[in-house]
Write an enzyme that holds these catalytic residues in place. Sequence first.
Site, PDB file in Angstrom:
ATOM      1  CG  ASN A 150      -0.437  -0.153   2.502  1.00 37.27           C
ATOM      2  OD1 ASN A 150       0.693  -0.610   2.660  1.00 37.27           O
ATOM      3  ND2 ASN A 150      -1.185   0.240   3.504  1.00 37.27           N
ATOM      4  CD  GLU A 248       4.707  -0.269  13.233  1.00 37.22           C
ATOM      5  OE1 GLU A 248       3.492  -0.167  13.517  1.00 37.22           O
ATOM      6  OE2 GLU A 248       5.595   0.274  13.907  1.00 37.22           O
ATOM      7  CB  CYS A 282      -2.008   0.591   8.430  1.00 39.59           C
ATOM      8  SG  CYS A 282      -0.781   1.894   8.489  1.00 39.59           S
ATOM      9  CD  GLU A 460       8.146   0.794  10.870  1.00 44.60           C
ATOM     10  OE1 GLU A 460       7.337   1.433  10.182  1.00 44.60           O
ATOM     11  OE2 GLU A 460       8.690  -0.266  10.488  1.00 44.60           O
TER      12      GLU A 460
HETATM   13  P1  NAD Z   1       0.543  -9.108   3.771  1.00 49.42           P
HETATM   14  O1  NAD Z   1       0.648  -9.524   5.200  1.00 49.42           O
HETATM   15  O2  NAD Z   1      -0.213  -9.974   2.843  1.00 49.42           O
HETATM   16  O3  NAD Z   1       2.000  -8.945   3.128  1.00 49.42           O
HETATM   17  C1  NAD Z   1       2.986  -8.093   3.671  1.00 49.42           C
HETATM   18  C2  NAD Z   1       4.356  -8.606   3.260  1.00 49.42           C
HETATM   19  O4  NAD Z   1       4.602  -9.866   3.901  1.00 49.42           O
HETATM   20  C3  NAD Z   1       4.506  -8.854   1.769  1.00 49.42           C
HETATM   21  O5  NAD Z   1       5.806  -8.466   1.360  1.00 49.42           O
HETATM   22  C4  NAD Z   1       4.329 -10.358   1.676  1.00 49.42           C
HETATM   23  O6  NAD Z   1       4.943 -10.915   0.543  1.00 49.42           O
HETATM   24  C5  NAD Z   1       5.008 -10.809   2.945  1.00 49.42           C
HETATM   25  N1  NAD Z   1       4.612 -12.146   3.421  1.00 49.42           N
HETATM   26  C6  NAD Z   1       3.460 -12.809   3.153  1.00 49.42           C
HETATM   27  N2  NAD Z   1       3.475 -14.023   3.756  1.00 49.42           N
HETATM   28  C7  NAD Z   1       4.642 -14.110   4.428  1.00 49.42           C
HETATM   29  C8  NAD Z   1       5.230 -15.104   5.272  1.00 49.42           C
HETATM   30  N3  NAD Z   1       4.621 -16.255   5.531  1.00 49.42           N
HETATM   31  N4  NAD Z   1       6.436 -14.855   5.789  1.00 49.42           N
HETATM   32  C9  NAD Z   1       7.056 -13.692   5.556  1.00 49.42           C
HETATM   33  N5  NAD Z   1       6.569 -12.720   4.773  1.00 49.42           N
HETATM   34  C10 NAD Z   1       5.362 -12.911   4.230  1.00 49.42           C
HETATM   35  O7  NAD Z   1      -0.045  -7.625   3.817  1.00 49.42           O
HETATM   36  P2  NAD Z   1      -0.527  -6.732   2.562  1.00 49.42           P
HETATM   37  O8  NAD Z   1      -1.840  -7.225   2.108  1.00 49.42           O
HETATM   38  O9  NAD Z   1       0.595  -6.600   1.605  1.00 49.42           O
HETATM   39  O10 NAD Z   1      -0.692  -5.297   3.281  1.00 49.42           O
HETATM   40  C11 NAD Z   1      -1.878  -4.804   3.809  1.00 49.42           C
HETATM   41  C12 NAD Z   1      -1.879  -4.937   5.321  1.00 49.42           C
HETATM   42  O11 NAD Z   1      -0.777  -4.236   5.887  1.00 49.42           O
HETATM   43  C13 NAD Z   1      -3.115  -4.338   5.973  1.00 49.42           C
HETATM   44  O12 NAD Z   1      -3.570  -5.176   7.005  1.00 49.42           O
HETATM   45  C14 NAD Z   1      -2.592  -3.029   6.563  1.00 49.42           C
HETATM   46  O13 NAD Z   1      -3.347  -2.510   7.636  1.00 49.42           O
HETATM   47  C15 NAD Z   1      -1.213  -3.419   6.972  1.00 49.42           C
HETATM   48  N6  NAD Z   1      -0.386  -2.237   7.104  1.00 49.42           N
HETATM   49  C16 NAD Z   1       0.062  -1.868   8.348  1.00 49.42           C
HETATM   50  C17 NAD Z   1       0.809  -0.717   8.506  1.00 49.42           C
HETATM   51  C18 NAD Z   1       1.322  -0.278   9.844  1.00 49.42           C
HETATM   52  O14 NAD Z   1       2.274   0.477   9.866  1.00 49.42           O
HETATM   53  N7  NAD Z   1       0.741  -0.722  10.945  1.00 49.42           N
HETATM   54  C19 NAD Z   1       1.113   0.051   7.379  1.00 49.42           C
HETATM   55  C20 NAD Z   1       0.641  -0.344   6.131  1.00 49.42           C
HETATM   56  C21 NAD Z   1      -0.094  -1.510   6.011  1.00 49.42           C
END
Ligand code: NAD
Length: 480
Positions: A150, A248, A282, A460
């Site tokens: 995102n 996060e 997020c 962060e």
């Molecule tokens: P996701 O968890 O699907 O993926 C995030 C990352 O993790 C990607 O690079 C993905 O390839 C990797 N990943 C997936 N499976 C993994 C595993 N088993 N081991 C290690 N890495 C793995 O999340 P998304 O759909 O890409 O992002 C959206 C989510 O992120 C939403 O829930 C959003 O709220 C959250 N988010 C949080 C923050 C924050 O700072 N709190 C900021 C932005 C987004």
Amino acid sequence: MAEMIVNGERVSAASGATAEVRNPSTGAVVDTVPLAGAEDTRRAIAAAQSAFAAWSALSGARRGQLLIRASQNVRAHLDEVAGLLTDEQGKPIRDAHIEAERFADNIELYAGLVTAGAPHGKHVPLPTRRAMGLVVRRPLGVVGAIIPWNFPLTLLANKIAPAMAVGNTVVAKPASTTPLATLRVAELMLEAGLPPGVLNVVTGPGGVVGEELISNPLVRKIGFTGETSTGIQVARRAADDLKHVTLELGGSDAAIVCDDADLDVAARGISIGRFFNAGQACLAIKRVFVFEAMADELVERLAARASRLKLGDGHDPRTQMGPLHSARQRTEIEEQLADAIEWGGRVVAGGQRPTGEQFANGHYFEPTIVVDVPEGARVWREETFGPLLPIMRVRDLDEAIQRANDTEFGLGSSIFTRDLAKAQRAIDELEAGYTWVNAVQIVEDELPFGGTKHSGYGKEHGTEVLDYYTEQKSVVMAGI
Ligand code: NAD
């Protein structure tokens, strides 16, 4: 074809496999990238490990200088980087530009801090005679940075800037669908003199590249941003090796609108807070609790604002909201909306895929507002990661705070009021890492950022992040 960055070189996957990156506005292929496996990831980790000794031995001032030079090369290519970000992510070009600029700002902030001597250790007077206590800080070693789709550059900078500034080396893994801007900024930083191996980027699936980063004993820290369910898996796996972890994760931020609120400020803030980045943030406002007396007026204003938002291709400078990032993301929002309607919810703005040729191949969905949705519906329980806003009427602040806290998440929160006492109660009682008063989503690098409950742990931003990328060692110097 774009290539990965390992040990200062542009490389393909050992297997030769590649993956396509598609534009969410048009469905067209933007570029292809290597599809790395565990072996490629291990090569990157080994490069980061070899670079660590020399990088961590440099003075903070020297690392700061190298990082500033590197970020200035990113600044010199902002248009190109922002263009790639819009191509792969779908966001409006103006927002992509701001994100690329903030990437450079973040690198420069931490470069500046270490140039000025941060992170400071300390001298602790001891009761033992002629003994002096010191606390010194040391980098951790190799850091794995795992990033979602995102805000690919913002969330990358949040990790690599403090990590590299204090002397760690990094292997970054962008989301599979948004690797291009990340690869380009890494390349630009290397071209500007960042030493080989200090920043490596590996592109590939989370279950393979991410898994290797989490399980490889050479990696001492994982900085992860993503979904809560993935974060829990990451924490479990990282525990096997006792790695440091910052998580996060997801959020379901509430905005409370009191009966004394400035409705202009509230409506504008909530509209931006919900629909910025097509709702895929997020820290987006995902639930609104409004006092009865203001409810009709607020709903009317928010519905009017939602209906005016201009949807379109991110490259069109008039576009205010782009498509959702993927078909899956759009389906999820449609299912959450259908569930809200089944529970009796009433759609007062949007609710459909927009029609027209320019929307035919993208994952577009109208900015949508739904009211009269009873508790129990998915929109109150789950994270809604798209342009869908439920609004609920409440009697008073007690009910608003109770409902706002009635979620597994605890990332951000907002209150709109002119009454300091109400603001103070929200600050004290809302369970979240951030509370904004008469504002939303003002996230500056200067303030520590991170969630509570199932939104994760660790910080962060701020000087506080340095605690998460260093370890402390106590020293006793005894007189002879
Ligand atoms: P996701 O968890 O699907 O993926 C995030 C990352 O993790 C990607 O690079 C993905 O390839 C990797 N990943 C997936 N499976 C993994 C595993 N088993 N081991 C290690 N890495 C793995 O999340 P998304 O759909 O890409 O992002 C959206 C989510 O992120 C939403 O829930 C959003 O709220 C959250 N988010 C949080 C923050 C924050 O700072 N709190 C900021 C932005 C987004």
